[in-house]
Design a protein around this motif. Structure first.
Motif, mmCIF file in Angstrom:
data_model
loop_
_atom_site.group_PDB
_atom_site.id
_atom_site.type_symbol
_atom_site.label_atom_id
_atom_site.label_comp_id
_atom_site.label_asym_id
_atom_site.label_seq_id
_atom_site.Cartn_x
_atom_site.Cartn_y
_atom_site.Cartn_z
ATOM 1 N N LEU A 78 -32.204 9.737 22.779
ATOM 2 C CA LEU A 78 -30.820 9.922 23.200
ATOM 3 C C LEU A 78 -29.924 10.048 21.971
ATOM 4 C CD1 LEU A 78 -30.661 7.378 26.171
ATOM 5 C CD2 LEU A 78 -31.434 9.767 26.151
ATOM 6 N N VAL A 79 -29.908 11.253 21.422
ATOM 7 C CA VAL A 79 -29.113 11.578 20.243
ATOM 8 C C VAL A 79 -28.334 12.859 20.544
ATOM 9 C CG1 VAL A 79 -30.653 10.456 18.580
ATOM 10 C CG2 VAL A 79 -31.070 12.833 19.246
ATOM 11 N N PRO A 80 -27.231 13.108 19.817
ATOM 12 C CA PRO A 80 -26.394 14.279 20.126
ATOM 13 C C PRO A 80 -27.142 15.602 20.103
ATOM 14 C CG PRO A 80 -25.206 12.778 18.691
ATOM 15 C CD PRO A 80 -26.603 12.238 18.792
ATOM 16 N N SER A 81 -28.124 15.754 19.199
ATOM 17 C CA SER A 81 -28.808 17.043 19.078
ATOM 18 C C SER A 81 -29.580 17.435 20.324
ATOM 19 C CB SER A 81 -29.761 17.017 17.866
ATOM 20 O OG SER A 81 -30.766 16.035 18.035
ATOM 21 N N LYS A 82 -29.933 16.465 21.157
ATOM 22 C CA LYS A 82 -30.655 16.775 22.397
ATOM 23 C C LYS A 82 -29.725 17.294 23.495
ATOM 24 C CE LYS A 82 -34.841 15.632 21.130
ATOM 25 N NZ LYS A 82 -35.942 16.640 21.060
ATOM 26 N N ARG A 83 -28.430 17.097 23.312
ATOM 27 C CA ARG A 83 -27.396 17.618 24.230
ATOM 28 C C ARG A 83 -27.606 17.161 25.674
ATOM 29 N NH1 ARG A 83 -25.355 23.368 23.743
ATOM 30 N NH2 ARG A 83 -27.329 23.887 24.734
ATOM 31 N N PHE A 84 -27.962 15.912 25.852
ATOM 32 C CA PHE A 84 -28.118 15.382 27.202
ATOM 33 C C PHE A 84 -26.779 15.271 27.920
ATOM 34 C CE2 PHE A 84 -32.198 13.375 25.581
ATOM 35 C CZ PHE A 84 -33.014 14.247 26.288
ATOM 36 N N ALA A 107 -34.719 6.470 24.604
ATOM 37 C CA ALA A 107 -33.756 5.497 24.106
ATOM 38 C C ALA A 107 -33.036 6.092 22.908
ATOM 39 C CB ALA A 107 -34.471 4.202 23.708
ATOM 40 N N GLY A 108 -31.897 5.507 22.544
ATOM 41 C CA GLY A 108 -31.176 6.029 21.398
ATOM 42 C C GLY A 108 -29.712 5.657 21.424
ATOM 43 N N PRO A 109 -28.987 6.000 20.380
ATOM 44 C CA PRO A 109 -27.596 5.565 20.223
ATOM 45 C C PRO A 109 -26.607 6.178 21.205
ATOM 46 C CG PRO A 109 -28.222 7.089 18.470
ATOM 47 C CD PRO A 109 -29.477 6.748 19.202
ATOM 48 N N GLU A 110 -26.997 7.247 21.902
ATOM 49 C CA GLU A 110 -26.084 7.901 22.837
ATOM 50 C C GLU A 110 -26.134 7.305 24.245
ATOM 51 O OE1 GLU A 110 -23.911 11.011 22.378
ATOM 52 O OE2 GLU A 110 -23.997 9.720 20.616
ATOM 53 N N ARG A 111 -26.938 6.280 24.451
ATOM 54 C CA ARG A 111 -27.110 5.746 25.798
ATOM 55 C C ARG A 111 -25.776 5.325 26.430
ATOM 56 N NH1 ARG A 111 -30.821 3.412 29.247
ATOM 57 N NH2 ARG A 111 -29.986 1.737 30.533
ATOM 58 N N ASP A 112 -24.996 4.501 25.733
ATOM 59 C CA ASP A 112 -23.742 4.014 26.316
ATOM 60 C C ASP A 112 -22.759 5.154 26.567
ATOM 61 O OD1 ASP A 112 -24.745 1.462 26.258
ATOM 62 O OD2 ASP A 112 -23.693 0.855 24.431
ATOM 63 N N ALA A 113 -22.722 6.126 25.648
ATOM 64 C CA ALA A 113 -21.813 7.258 25.826
ATOM 65 C C ALA A 113 -22.193 8.081 27.053
ATOM 66 C CB ALA A 113 -21.827 8.135 24.576
ATOM 67 N N LEU A 114 -23.486 8.257 27.283
ATOM 68 C CA LEU A 114 -23.935 9.013 28.444
ATOM 69 C C LEU A 114 -23.628 8.270 29.740
ATOM 70 C CD1 LEU A 114 -27.372 10.300 27.083
ATOM 71 C CD2 LEU A 114 -25.310 11.657 27.459
ATOM 72 N N LEU A 115 -23.797 6.948 29.724
ATOM 73 C CA LEU A 115 -23.462 6.159 30.915
ATOM 74 C C LEU A 115 -21.965 6.229 31.203
ATOM 75 C CD1 LEU A 115 -25.704 2.995 30.362
ATOM 76 C CD2 LEU A 115 -25.994 4.770 32.103
ATOM 77 N N ASP A 174 -24.011 6.638 40.028
ATOM 78 C CA ASP A 174 -25.105 6.275 40.926
ATOM 79 C C ASP A 174 -26.181 7.359 40.999
ATOM 80 O OD1 ASP A 174 -23.336 8.036 42.161
ATOM 81 O OD2 ASP A 174 -23.820 7.318 44.175
ATOM 82 N N ARG A 175 -25.913 8.524 40.375
ATOM 83 C CA ARG A 175 -26.894 9.622 40.429
ATOM 84 C C ARG A 175 -27.512 9.939 39.065
ATOM 85 N NH1 ARG A 175 -25.013 14.451 41.638
ATOM 86 N NH2 ARG A 175 -22.756 14.102 41.476
ATOM 87 N N ILE A 176 -27.051 9.273 38.029
ATOM 88 C CA ILE A 176 -27.573 9.478 36.674
ATOM 89 C C ILE A 176 -28.356 8.230 36.276
ATOM 90 C CG2 ILE A 176 -27.024 10.029 34.289
ATOM 91 C CD1 ILE A 176 -26.206 12.214 36.300
ATOM 92 N N HIS A 177 -29.648 8.377 36.071
ATOM 93 C CA HIS A 177 -30.518 7.231 35.817
ATOM 94 C C HIS A 177 -31.106 7.342 34.409
ATOM 95 C CE1 HIS A 177 -30.490 6.453 40.214
ATOM 96 N NE2 HIS A 177 -30.495 7.779 40.288
ATOM 97 N N LEU A 178 -30.722 6.420 33.525
ATOM 98 C CA LEU A 178 -31.282 6.355 32.176
ATOM 99 C C LEU A 178 -32.374 5.289 32.172
ATOM 100 C CD1 LEU A 178 -28.711 8.016 31.707
ATOM 101 C CD2 LEU A 178 -28.415 6.811 29.549
ATOM 102 N N LEU A 179 -33.605 5.721 32.018
ATOM 103 C CA LEU A 179 -34.757 4.866 32.266
ATOM 104 C C LEU A 179 -35.241 4.099 31.048
ATOM 105 C CD1 LEU A 179 -36.848 7.365 34.435
ATOM 106 C CD2 LEU A 179 -35.214 5.632 35.217
ATOM 107 N N GLY A 180 -34.767 4.454 29.864
ATOM 108 C CA GLY A 180 -35.307 3.840 28.662
ATOM 109 C C GLY A 180 -36.579 4.549 28.236
ATOM 110 N N GLU A 181 -37.318 3.925 27.330
ATOM 111 C CA GLU A 181 -38.529 4.538 26.795
ATOM 112 C C GLU A 181 -39.636 4.569 27.849
ATOM 113 O OE1 GLU A 181 -39.383 2.199 23.326
ATOM 114 O OE2 GLU A 181 -38.287 3.587 22.037
ATOM 115 N N THR A 182 -40.376 5.640 27.813
ATOM 116 C CA THR A 182 -41.522 5.768 28.699
ATOM 117 C C THR A 182 -42.678 6.335 27.909
ATOM 118 O OG1 THR A 182 -42.302 6.663 30.818
ATOM 119 C CG2 THR A 182 -40.921 8.096 29.484
#
Length: 371
Positions: free
Chosen positions: A201-207, A227-235, A245-253
């Protein structure tokens, strides 16, 4: 031949998972040293039967790591050292030479035009890389795209060998039971249209574009693994768009194991209906191949693994423009078409892990035989 693999860290990531997969298929005696972060992949490698040593390096400028690494290499009496990722390549090449190992191979996993491993590519970074590259026997590029970038840096062409990443396609074969069970586990309606993405979860991935596109599609849901530093910004972005309620950040898999609350990657890919890679710059595109192996339709902005092959080899992969409008339009088309699985394309077979391991073993023999 006794081989030592040195890698910067063994948390969950593409290069780390690729090393674990290679170790399962290389017909050689191998051991691993991780400079930092002996995470879930280290546990998996040990479970597979390969020893892993944690060097305990504290940062890029921890020069005390160099003599420790040199002593470990000398004590192991290795025939060949193979380094992975920037920090390991710099320190590993120097330590291997100091320890008297004359055959040193390095794999360049993540070299962009302006970034390396997701971080800005500075003049100093490039100079240190080029200087230590001269201490090696061969440099492996995971795609023709990376090989071209290395040549542009001034790395001599004869020293560069393209050995693409590989996948175990059978591990990603679609499983309807896993799809139903994972949707139940994650609280997803069985008939929901679900989009998937995988990566740090970094800016270059453009999530953020993916979050916006899914938020704009009523009823659509998004599963992001990483996982990554952009998690809180994406939430925060999802909440601001009224789609928390429709965006699910699952963490590392992981590629084959469950970690925490996130499903294993094969189960995740069975769960989703469409896979999207919005990054403008990739060095290979392993996640795209894994999605194709799961029978998923794929939207991507750039993927050397696919772009380096004829278009007919991956009919389920559609290249889209880098803008938000192109992604939103493509997402709408797939949602309206409804969920469906596709035959596994020939591109997946082209990158079979057994073939990758075989080519790497051949390179080891060639490098070791050189004067």
């Amino acid at each position: 031949m006794k081989v030592l693999h040195i890698i910067t860290g063994l948390g969950i990531g593409g290069a780390e998972q690729q090393l674990r997969l290679l170790l399962r298929h290389l017909p050689l005696s191998c051991e691993v040293i991780t400079l930092t972060h002996p995470g879930a992949v280290a546990e998996g490698i040990r479970a597979d039967g390969t020893p892993v040593t944690h060097l305990g390096m504290t940062g890029n400028r921890d020069l005390t790591a160099l003599p420790r690494l040199t002593r470990l290499i000398r004590a192991g009496r290795y025939d060949l050292v193979h380094t992975h990722l920037y920090r390991a390549c710099v320190y590993g090449r120097i330590a291997a030479r100091l320890a008297g190992v004359r055959t040193v191979v390095a794999t360049e996993h993540s070299l962009g035009t302006t970034t390396i491993e997701g971080r800005p590519l500075t003049r100093g970074t490039r100079a240190l890389y080029r200087g230590t590259e001269k201490l090696g026997s061969a440099t492996v590029a995971v795609s023709d795209t990376v090989a071209e970038r290395l040549r542009a840096w001034g790395i001599p062409g004869p020293r560069i060998h393209t050995v693409p990443n590989g996948i175990d396609a059978g591990a990603f074969r679609f499983d309807a039971a896993a799809r139903a069970a994972t949707r139940t586990r994650l609280g997803l309606p069985q008939d929901a249209f679900v989009v998937g993405g995988v990566g740090r979860l970094v800016p270059s991935k453009r999530f953020d574009l993916l979050v916006r596109a899914v938020a704009g599609r009523p009823g659509a849901r998004l599963l992001l693994a990483g996982a990554g530093p952009e998690r809180d910004a994406l939430l925060s972005l999802a909440a601001g768009l009224g789609a928390a309620d429709r965006i699910h950040l699952l963490g590392e898999t992981g590629g084959g194991d469950d970690h925490g609350t996130a499903p294993a990657l094969p189960a995740l890919l069975a769960t989703v209906d469409l896979f999207v890679s919005a990054s403008r710059e990739e060095t290979f595109g392993l996640a795209v191949l894994e999605a194709l192996a799961a029978g998923l339709p794929v939207l991507y902005v750039t993927c050397p693994a696919i772009d380096d092959l004829p278009a007919a080899d991956a009919p389920g992969a559609r290249r889209i423009g880098a803008g938000a409008d192109a992604l939103a339009a493509a997402l709408r088309q797939h949602q309206e078409a409804g969920p469906h699985r596709l035959p596994v394309p020939s591109a997946v077979g082209h990158y079979d892990i057994a073939g990758t391991a075989g080519r790497l073993a051949e390179l080891y023999a060639l490098a070791a035989a050189r004067p």
